[in-house]
Design a protein around this motif. Structure first.
Motif, PDB file in Angstrom:
ATOM      1  N   ILE A  43      19.917  -6.222  21.713  1.00 35.32           N
ATOM      2  CA  ILE A  43      20.528  -6.390  20.387  1.00 35.32           C
ATOM      3  C   ILE A  43      21.460  -5.221  20.063  1.00 35.32           C
ATOM      4  O   ILE A  43      22.469  -5.402  19.388  1.00 35.32           O
ATOM      5  N   THR A  44      21.134  -4.036  20.570  1.00 34.37           N
ATOM      6  CA  THR A  44      22.034  -2.890  20.392  1.00 34.37           C
ATOM      7  C   THR A  44      23.349  -3.158  21.110  1.00 34.37           C
ATOM      8  O   THR A  44      24.431  -2.871  20.578  1.00 34.37           O
ATOM      9  N   TYR A  45      23.273  -3.723  22.310  1.00 35.75           N
ATOM     10  CA  TYR A  45      24.474  -4.101  23.058  1.00 35.75           C
ATOM     11  C   TYR A  45      25.276  -5.161  22.294  1.00 35.75           C
ATOM     12  O   TYR A  45      26.503  -5.045  22.168  1.00 35.75           O
ATOM     13  N   ALA A  46      24.602  -6.188  21.772  1.00 38.89           N
ATOM     14  CA  ALA A  46      25.296  -7.249  21.029  1.00 38.89           C
ATOM     15  C   ALA A  46      26.027  -6.660  19.823  1.00 38.89           C
ATOM     16  O   ALA A  46      27.182  -7.028  19.549  1.00 38.89           O
ATOM     17  N   ASN A  47      25.380  -5.750  19.104  1.00 38.28           N
ATOM     18  CA  ASN A  47      26.032  -5.103  17.964  1.00 38.28           C
ATOM     19  C   ASN A  47      27.235  -4.271  18.397  1.00 38.28           C
ATOM     20  O   ASN A  47      28.288  -4.309  17.769  1.00 38.28           O
ATOM     21  N   ALA A  48      27.079  -3.500  19.474  1.00 41.97           N
ATOM     22  CA  ALA A  48      28.176  -2.665  19.963  1.00 41.97           C
ATOM     23  C   ALA A  48      29.344  -3.524  20.433  1.00 41.97           C
ATOM     24  O   ALA A  48      30.513  -3.201  20.172  1.00 41.97           O
ATOM     25  N   SER A  56      31.488  -8.112  12.586  1.00 35.87           N
ATOM     26  CA  SER A  56      30.308  -7.515  11.959  1.00 35.87           C
ATOM     27  C   SER A  56      29.098  -7.688  12.873  1.00 35.87           C
ATOM     28  O   SER A  56      28.914  -8.755  13.454  1.00 35.87           O
ATOM     29  N   PRO A  57      28.270  -6.657  12.997  1.00 31.33           N
ATOM     30  CA  PRO A  57      27.061  -6.791  13.821  1.00 31.33           C
ATOM     31  C   PRO A  57      26.081  -7.771  13.191  1.00 31.33           C
ATOM     32  O   PRO A  57      26.098  -8.004  11.985  1.00 31.33           O
ATOM     33  N   CYS A  58      25.214  -8.352  14.019  1.00 27.59           N
ATOM     34  CA  CYS A  58      24.231  -9.340  13.551  1.00 27.59           C
ATOM     35  C   CYS A  58      22.878  -8.736  13.235  1.00 27.59           C
ATOM     36  O   CYS A  58      22.118  -9.313  12.471  1.00 27.59           O
ATOM     37  N   TYR A  59      22.546  -7.595  13.830  1.00 27.64           N
ATOM     38  CA  TYR A  59      21.186  -7.064  13.738  1.00 27.64           C
ATOM     39  C   TYR A  59      21.148  -5.717  13.027  1.00 27.64           C
ATOM     40  O   TYR A  59      22.047  -4.893  13.188  1.00 27.64           O
ATOM     41  N   SER A  62      15.999  -2.530  12.762  1.00 27.95           N
ATOM     42  CA  SER A  62      14.656  -3.020  13.085  1.00 27.95           C
ATOM     43  C   SER A  62      14.693  -4.353  13.847  1.00 27.95           C
ATOM     44  O   SER A  62      13.648  -4.916  14.161  1.00 27.95           O
ATOM     45  N   GLY A  63      15.894  -4.865  14.118  1.00 27.04           N
ATOM     46  CA  GLY A  63      16.017  -6.121  14.847  1.00 27.04           C
ATOM     47  C   GLY A  63      16.135  -7.339  13.964  1.00 27.04           C
ATOM     48  O   GLY A  63      16.248  -8.454  14.449  1.00 27.04           O
ATOM     49  N   GLY A  64      16.123  -7.136  12.655  1.00 24.92           N
ATOM     50  CA  GLY A  64      16.299  -8.250  11.736  1.00 24.92           C
ATOM     51  C   GLY A  64      17.762  -8.649  11.640  1.00 24.92           C
ATOM     52  O   GLY A  64      18.661  -7.888  12.013  1.00 24.92           O
ATOM     53  N   LEU A  65      18.007  -9.841  11.144  1.00 24.37           N
ATOM     54  CA  LEU A  65      19.371 -10.328  10.988  1.00 24.37           C
ATOM     55  C   LEU A  65      20.012  -9.749   9.735  1.00 24.37           C
ATOM     56  O   LEU A  65      19.383  -9.663   8.683  1.00 24.37           O
ATOM     57  N   ILE A  66      21.271  -9.391   9.836  1.00 29.15           N
ATOM     58  CA  ILE A  66      22.031  -8.871   8.710  1.00 29.15           C
ATOM     59  C   ILE A  66      22.772 -10.031   8.044  1.00 29.15           C
ATOM     60  O   ILE A  66      23.370 -10.865   8.727  1.00 29.15           O
ATOM     61  N   GLY A  67      22.739 -10.067   6.735  1.00 28.31           N
ATOM     62  CA  GLY A  67      23.597 -10.986   5.991  1.00 28.31           C
ATOM     63  C   GLY A  67      23.188 -12.440   5.974  1.00 28.31           C
ATOM     64  O   GLY A  67      24.013 -13.302   5.678  1.00 28.31           O
ATOM     65  N   GLY A  68      21.989 -12.775   6.295  1.00 26.05           N
ATOM     66  CA  GLY A  68      21.597 -14.171   6.232  1.00 26.05           C
ATOM     67  C   GLY A  68      20.199 -14.411   6.759  1.00 26.05           C
ATOM     68  O   GLY A  68      19.637 -13.599   7.475  1.00 26.05           O
ATOM     69  N   ALA A  69      19.695 -15.551   6.420  1.00 22.76           N
ATOM     70  CA  ALA A  69      18.335 -15.901   6.822  1.00 22.76           C
ATOM     71  C   ALA A  69      18.295 -16.539   8.200  1.00 22.76           C
ATOM     72  O   ALA A  69      17.242 -16.642   8.795  1.00 22.76           O
ATOM     73  N   THR A  70      19.425 -16.972   8.720  1.00 25.34           N
ATOM     74  CA  THR A  70      19.453 -17.622  10.027  1.00 25.34           C
ATOM     75  C   THR A  70      20.462 -16.930  10.940  1.00 25.34           C
ATOM     76  O   THR A  70      21.413 -16.306  10.461  1.00 25.34           O
ATOM     77  N   PRO A  71      20.306 -17.066  12.245  1.00 24.86           N
ATOM     78  CA  PRO A  71      21.269 -16.453  13.166  1.00 24.86           C
ATOM     79  C   PRO A  71      22.651 -17.089  13.070  1.00 24.86           C
ATOM     80  O   PRO A  71      23.639 -16.494  13.470  1.00 24.86           O
ATOM     81  N   TYR A  72      22.750 -18.276  12.503  1.00 26.55           N
ATOM     82  CA  TYR A  72      24.033 -18.967  12.413  1.00 26.55           C
ATOM     83  C   TYR A  72      24.948 -18.358  11.364  1.00 26.55           C
ATOM     84  O   TYR A  72      26.130 -18.682  11.297  1.00 26.55           O
ATOM     85  N   GLU A  75      28.446 -13.175  12.095  1.00 30.02           N
ATOM     86  CA  GLU A  75      29.840 -13.233  12.521  1.00 30.02           C
ATOM     87  C   GLU A  75      29.988 -12.742  13.965  1.00 30.02           C
ATOM     88  O   GLU A  75      30.798 -13.257  14.716  1.00 30.02           O
ATOM     89  N   GLY A  76      29.206 -11.749  14.334  1.00 26.75           N
ATOM     90  CA  GLY A  76      29.350 -11.120  15.641  1.00 26.75           C
ATOM     91  C   GLY A  76      28.499 -11.764  16.716  1.00 26.75           C
ATOM     92  O   GLY A  76      27.946 -12.853  16.546  1.00 26.75           O
ATOM     93  N   TYR A  77      28.387 -11.058  17.836  1.00 25.96           N
ATOM     94  CA  TYR A  77      27.595 -11.529  18.970  1.00 25.96           C
ATOM     95  C   TYR A  77      26.109 -11.407  18.653  1.00 25.96           C
ATOM     96  O   TYR A  77      25.682 -10.481  17.991  1.00 25.96           O
ATOM     97  N   ARG A  78      25.340 -12.361  19.170  1.00 30.24           N
ATOM     98  CA  ARG A  78      23.896 -12.348  18.976  1.00 30.24           C
ATOM     99  C   ARG A  78      23.239 -12.947  20.205  1.00 30.24           C
ATOM    100  O   ARG A  78      23.888 -13.565  21.044  1.00 30.24           O
ATOM    101  N   LEU A  79      21.928 -12.779  20.291  1.00 32.35           N
ATOM    102  CA  LEU A  79      21.166 -13.397  21.375  1.00 32.35           C
ATOM    103  C   LEU A  79      20.899 -14.845  21.018  1.00 32.35           C
ATOM    104  O   LEU A  79      20.784 -15.204  19.843  1.00 32.35           O
ATOM    105  N   PRO A  80      20.781 -15.735  22.009  1.00 36.41           N
ATOM    106  CA  PRO A  80      20.481 -17.137  21.706  1.00 36.41           C
ATOM    107  C   PRO A  80      19.057 -17.284  21.160  1.00 36.41           C
ATOM    108  O   PRO A  80      18.159 -16.524  21.524  1.00 36.41           O
TER     109      PRO A  80
END
Length: 85
Positions: A43-48, A56-59, A62-72, A75-80
Motif C-alpha cells: 500500500i505504501t508503494y501504491a500511494n507513492a 491522490s493516495p488511497c491509503y 494505518s492502511g485504511g482508505l482515504i476519502g471514502g467508505a469503499t475502494p471505488y 482516485e489513485g492506485y490501490r490493491l484489488p
C-alpha cells in the motif's frame, strides 16, 4: 460495482526501485517481479506511485482508505479487492 484497471504483469524490481528507491527482493534481477514485500509495503508503494503521477493516495498510514467508505472512491492506485482478484 464499477469498472477498474488491473496491471497484466507483476510489479518488477526495477519499477519498485524507480518508485521507492530501494529493492527489497532476495532474488535480485531487474526483469524479475519484486518479492519480500508485506501488505503494508504494497500500500505504501501504491500511494507513492499515485503521488508520482499526481493522483491522490488511497491509503492512510494505518492502511485504511482515504476519502471514502469503499475502494471505488479512490482516485489513485490501490490493491484489488478480494472480489476483484
Amino acid at each position: 460495482m464499477r469498472d477498474f484497471w488491473l496491471a497484466n504483469v507483476p510489479v518488477t524490481q526495477h519499477l519498485w526501485y524507480v518508485v521507492m528507491g530501494a529493492n527489497p527482493s532476495f532474488f535480485q534481477g531487474w526483469p524479475r517481479p519484486v518479492e519480500q514485500v508485506s501488505w503494508t509495503d504494497a500500500i505504501t508503494y501504491a500511494n507513492a506511485l499515485s503521488e508520482s503521477e499526481g493522483l491522490s493516495p488511497c491509503y492512510d498510514a494505518s492502511g485504511g482508505l482515504i476519502g471514502g467508505a469503499t475502494p471505488y472512491d479512490c482516485e489513485g492506485y490501490r490493491l484489488p479487492t478480494e472480489a476483484e482478484w
